[in-house]
Scaffold this motif. Structure first.
Motif, PDB file in Angstrom:
ATOM      1  N   PHE A 184       0.810  -1.218   0.000  1.00 24.10           N
ATOM      2  CA  PHE A 184       0.000   0.000   0.000  1.00 24.10           C
ATOM      3  C   PHE A 184       0.848   1.275   0.000  1.00 24.10           C
ATOM      4  CE2 PHE A 184      -3.116  -3.187   1.463  1.00 24.10           C
ATOM      5  CZ  PHE A 184      -3.988  -3.052   0.395  1.00 24.10           C
ATOM      6  N   ARG A 185       2.038   1.215   0.595  1.00 26.58           N
ATOM      7  CA  ARG A 185       2.942   2.368   0.521  1.00 26.58           C
ATOM      8  C   ARG A 185       3.388   2.588  -0.918  1.00 26.58           C
ATOM      9  NH1 ARG A 185       7.962   2.177   0.025  1.00 26.58           N
ATOM     10  NH2 ARG A 185       8.240   0.136   0.997  1.00 26.58           N
ATOM     11  N   GLU A 186       3.805   1.521  -1.584  1.00 27.05           N
ATOM     12  CA  GLU A 186       4.249   1.636  -2.976  1.00 27.05           C
ATOM     13  C   GLU A 186       3.099   2.040  -3.900  1.00 27.05           C
ATOM     14  OE1 GLU A 186       7.197   1.672  -4.340  1.00 27.05           O
ATOM     15  OE2 GLU A 186       8.307   1.152  -2.537  1.00 27.05           O
ATOM     16  N   LEU A 187       1.911   1.532  -3.652  1.00 20.96           N
ATOM     17  CA  LEU A 187       0.741   1.897  -4.450  1.00 20.96           C
ATOM     18  C   LEU A 187       0.533   3.410  -4.396  1.00 20.96           C
ATOM     19  CD1 LEU A 187      -1.702   0.606  -6.048  1.00 20.96           C
ATOM     20  CD2 LEU A 187      -2.949   0.756  -3.877  1.00 20.96           C
ATOM     21  N   LYS A 188       0.648   3.976  -3.196  1.00 22.76           N
ATOM     22  CA  LYS A 188       0.485   5.421  -3.009  1.00 22.76           C
ATOM     23  C   LYS A 188       1.643   6.192  -3.645  1.00 22.76           C
ATOM     24  CE  LYS A 188      -1.084   9.242  -1.120  1.00 22.76           C
ATOM     25  NZ  LYS A 188      -2.154   9.949  -1.782  1.00 22.76           N
ATOM     26  N   GLU A 189       2.875   5.772  -3.376  1.00 22.55           N
ATOM     27  CA  GLU A 189       4.042   6.489  -3.884  1.00 22.55           C
ATOM     28  C   GLU A 189       4.129   6.457  -5.407  1.00 22.55           C
ATOM     29  OE1 GLU A 189       7.533   4.841  -2.048  1.00 22.55           O
ATOM     30  OE2 GLU A 189       6.965   5.541  -0.059  1.00 22.55           O
ATOM     31  N   GLU A 190       3.882   5.303  -5.994  1.00 24.36           N
ATOM     32  CA  GLU A 190       4.115   5.151  -7.425  1.00 24.36           C
ATOM     33  C   GLU A 190       2.955   5.610  -8.299  1.00 24.36           C
ATOM     34  OE1 GLU A 190       6.168   1.875  -8.956  1.00 24.36           O
ATOM     35  OE2 GLU A 190       7.823   2.276  -7.597  1.00 24.36           O
ATOM     36  N   ILE A 191       1.701   5.346  -7.841  1.00 24.25           N
ATOM     37  CA  ILE A 191       0.580   5.718  -8.721  1.00 24.25           C
ATOM     38  C   ILE A 191      -0.543   6.468  -8.009  1.00 24.25           C
ATOM     39  CG2 ILE A 191       1.096   4.006 -10.488  1.00 24.25           C
ATOM     40  CD1 ILE A 191      -1.061   2.201  -9.382  1.00 24.25           C
ATOM     41  N   GLY A 192      -0.280   6.903  -6.775  1.00 25.76           N
ATOM     42  CA  GLY A 192      -1.196   7.802  -6.085  1.00 25.76           C
ATOM     43  C   GLY A 192      -2.461   7.190  -5.532  1.00 25.76           C
ATOM     44  N   LEU A 193      -2.582   5.873  -5.534  1.00 22.42           N
ATOM     45  CA  LEU A 193      -3.814   5.242  -5.060  1.00 22.42           C
ATOM     46  C   LEU A 193      -3.724   4.864  -3.588  1.00 22.42           C
ATOM     47  CD1 LEU A 193      -4.638   2.872  -8.064  1.00 22.42           C
ATOM     48  CD2 LEU A 193      -5.582   5.141  -7.588  1.00 22.42           C
ATOM     49  N   GLU A 194      -4.870   4.959  -2.926  1.00 21.42           N
ATOM     50  CA  GLU A 194      -5.006   4.572  -1.518  1.00 21.42           C
ATOM     51  C   GLU A 194      -5.594   3.161  -1.451  1.00 21.42           C
ATOM     52  OE1 GLU A 194      -4.251   6.611   1.016  1.00 21.42           O
ATOM     53  OE2 GLU A 194      -4.039   8.528  -0.015  1.00 21.42           O
ATOM     54  N   PHE A 212       7.021   7.019 -12.614  1.00 17.06           N
ATOM     55  CA  PHE A 212       6.306   7.078 -13.893  1.00 17.06           C
ATOM     56  C   PHE A 212       5.923   8.503 -14.250  1.00 17.06           C
ATOM     57  CE2 PHE A 212       4.761   2.950 -11.955  1.00 17.06           C
ATOM     58  CZ  PHE A 212       5.602   2.139 -12.697  1.00 17.06           C
ATOM     59  N   ASP A 213       5.797   8.757 -15.560  1.00 22.84           N
ATOM     60  CA  ASP A 213       5.289  10.053 -16.008  1.00 22.84           C
ATOM     61  C   ASP A 213       4.121   9.897 -16.988  1.00 22.84           C
ATOM     62  OD1 ASP A 213       6.630   9.255 -18.337  1.00 22.84           O
ATOM     63  OD2 ASP A 213       8.139  10.832 -18.225  1.00 22.84           O
ATOM     64  N   ARG A 214       3.703   8.659 -17.250  1.00 31.17           N
ATOM     65  CA  ARG A 214       2.559   8.377 -18.120  1.00 31.17           C
ATOM     66  C   ARG A 214       2.083   6.962 -17.821  1.00 31.17           C
ATOM     67  NH1 ARG A 214       7.245   7.468 -20.005  1.00 31.17           N
ATOM     68  NH2 ARG A 214       7.747   5.968 -21.616  1.00 31.17           N
ATOM     69  N   TRP A 215       0.902   6.623 -18.330  1.00 34.00           N
ATOM     70  CA  TRP A 215       0.374   5.282 -18.113  1.00 34.00           C
ATOM     71  C   TRP A 215      -0.623   4.952 -19.209  1.00 34.00           C
ATOM     72  CZ3 TRP A 215      -4.782   4.108 -17.151  1.00 34.00           C
ATOM     73  CH2 TRP A 215      -5.628   5.212 -16.935  1.00 34.00           C
ATOM     74  N   ARG A 216      -0.951   3.659 -19.274  1.00 36.04           N
ATOM     75  CA  ARG A 216      -1.980   3.192 -20.206  1.00 36.04           C
ATOM     76  C   ARG A 216      -2.490   1.834 -19.747  1.00 36.04           C
ATOM     77  NH1 ARG A 216       2.745   1.042 -23.263  1.00 36.04           N
ATOM     78  NH2 ARG A 216       2.075  -0.894 -24.239  1.00 36.04           N
ATOM     79  N   ALA A 220     -11.807   2.730  -7.751  1.00 35.14           N
ATOM     80  CA  ALA A 220     -11.980   4.184  -7.801  1.00 35.14           C
ATOM     81  C   ALA A 220     -11.944   4.636  -9.257  1.00 35.14           C
ATOM     82  CB  ALA A 220     -10.861   4.867  -7.011  1.00 35.14           C
ATOM     83  N   ASP A 221     -12.197   5.909  -9.470  1.00 33.79           N
ATOM     84  CA  ASP A 221     -12.116   6.478 -10.807  1.00 33.79           C
ATOM     85  C   ASP A 221     -10.651   6.596 -11.233  1.00 33.79           C
ATOM     86  OD1 ASP A 221     -13.880   7.974 -12.894  1.00 33.79           O
ATOM     87  OD2 ASP A 221     -12.095   9.244 -12.612  1.00 33.79           O
ATOM     88  N   GLU A 222     -10.401   6.438 -12.519  1.00 31.18           N
ATOM     89  CA  GLU A 222      -9.037   6.540 -13.055  1.00 31.18           C
ATOM     90  C   GLU A 222      -8.398   7.897 -12.773  1.00 31.18           C
ATOM     91  OE1 GLU A 222      -9.143   5.593 -17.219  1.00 31.18           O
ATOM     92  OE2 GLU A 222      -9.817   3.550 -16.844  1.00 31.18           O
ATOM     93  N   SER A 223      -9.217   8.914 -12.541  1.00 32.14           N
ATOM     94  CA  SER A 223      -8.671  10.247 -12.260  1.00 32.14           C
ATOM     95  C   SER A 223      -7.846  10.269 -10.972  1.00 32.14           C
ATOM     96  CB  SER A 223      -9.800  11.277 -12.172  1.00 32.14           C
ATOM     97  OG  SER A 223     -10.658  10.984 -11.072  1.00 32.14           O
ATOM     98  N   LYS A 224      -7.966   9.241 -10.137  1.00 30.42           N
ATOM     99  CA  LYS A 224      -7.179   9.140  -8.902  1.00 30.42           C
ATOM    100  C   LYS A 224      -5.715   8.799  -9.178  1.00 30.42           C
ATOM    101  CE  LYS A 224     -10.225   8.952  -5.312  1.00 30.42           C
ATOM    102  NZ  LYS A 224      -9.968   9.081  -3.924  1.00 30.42           N
ATOM    103  N   LEU A 225      -5.416   8.252 -10.359  1.00 31.09           N
ATOM    104  CA  LEU A 225      -4.044   7.893 -10.701  1.00 31.09           C
ATOM    105  C   LEU A 225      -3.207   9.164 -10.828  1.00 31.09           C
ATOM    106  CD1 LEU A 225      -4.898   5.195 -13.343  1.00 31.09           C
ATOM    107  CD2 LEU A 225      -3.669   4.771 -11.213  1.00 31.09           C
ATOM    108  N   ARG A 226      -2.085   9.195 -10.112  1.00 31.35           N
ATOM    109  CA  ARG A 226      -1.183  10.340 -10.173  1.00 31.35           C
ATOM    110  C   ARG A 226       0.220   9.906  -9.802  1.00 31.35           C
ATOM    111  NH1 ARG A 226      -2.942  14.405  -5.479  1.00 31.35           N
ATOM    112  NH2 ARG A 226      -0.806  14.980  -5.818  1.00 31.35           N
ATOM    113  N   PHE A 227       1.182  10.688 -10.245  1.00 34.79           N
ATOM    114  CA  PHE A 227       2.579  10.287 -10.097  1.00 34.79           C
ATOM    115  C   PHE A 227       3.411  11.274  -9.285  1.00 34.79           C
ATOM    116  CE2 PHE A 227       1.167   8.827 -14.389  1.00 34.79           C
ATOM    117  CZ  PHE A 227       0.911   7.520 -14.000  1.00 34.79           C
ATOM    118  N   ASP A 228       2.783  12.192  -8.600  1.00 32.44           N
ATOM    119  CA  ASP A 228       3.529  13.233  -7.891  1.00 32.44           C
ATOM    120  C   ASP A 228       3.523  13.065  -6.369  1.00 32.44           C
ATOM    121  OD1 ASP A 228       0.865  13.808  -7.504  1.00 32.44           O
ATOM    122  OD2 ASP A 228       1.005  15.895  -8.162  1.00 32.44           O
TER     123      ASP A 228
END
Length: 180
Positions: free
Chosen positions: A59-69, A125-129, A110-118
């Motif tokens: 869950f830490r990596e999920l949050k750090e890498e792609i912004g998901l909780e 990552f700087d993009r995804w698909r 959740a909605d895909e809009s939750k995905l973030r890399f900052d």
């Protein structure tokens, strides 16, 4: 499936404990992250810190890498044990010769809009698909291909209970490269 605790950051054999994440939206496709600077595509993954439980690292990596909780995903399962790969000689540092990974299959709820890399100062990552199920095997760096095949075979049984998707037409070239 149970989630084991990881005790060591780097084990006595030189393998670093790590979690790998296969994220699906339930349609048979999987998340692929584009590495910063155009350095290829891969699944989210990251190290297990000394004393950290594997699920905490997940869950830490999920949050750090792609912004998901935790609430943004459903855990569908994990590999039964560690999957290992060795690093090519030019990537070996200190006493770490490779990684041992525990892979998890997660469904995005959740909605895909939750995905973030900052979420960190140094994003992975700087993009995804979304990609077809077997595509990551072809797109990941060559030395991780075997572990991707094993993880997708193991986790695919949870995602496709009636049978894994057929191998793509390019599969023989990957398969022959793996055995070379």
């Amino acid at each position: 499936m149970s989630i084991q605790s990881a005790i060591d950051y780097i084990d006595k054999d030189g393998f670093r404990a790590n979690v790998g994440i296969v994220l699906t939206r339930g349609s048979g496709e999987v998340f692929l992250g584009g590495r910063v600077g155009g350095r290829g595509w891969q699944f989210p993954q990251g190290g297990v810190n000394r004393g950290e439980r594997v699920e905490e690292a997940l869950f830490r990596e999920l949050k750090e890498e792609i912004g998901l909780e935790r609430k943004d995903v459903e855990v569908l399962g994990s590999t039964r044990g560690w999957l290992r790969y060795r690093l090519p000689r030019q990537y070996v540092r200190d006493r770490c010769i490779g990684q041992k990974q525990r892979w998890f299959l997660l469904k995005l709820v959740a909605d895909e809009s939750k995905l973030r890399f900052d979420a960190t100062a140094t994003p992975e990552f700087d993009r995804w698909r979304w990609a077809d199920y077997w595509t990551p095997v072809r797109e990941v760096i060559y030395f991780k291909r075997r572990v991707y095949v094993r993880a997708l075979h193991d986790l695919g049984q949870l995602m496709f209970p009636e049978g894994l998707p057929p191998y793509p037409e390019w599969w023989p070239e990957i398969d022959s490269a793996r055995s070379a």
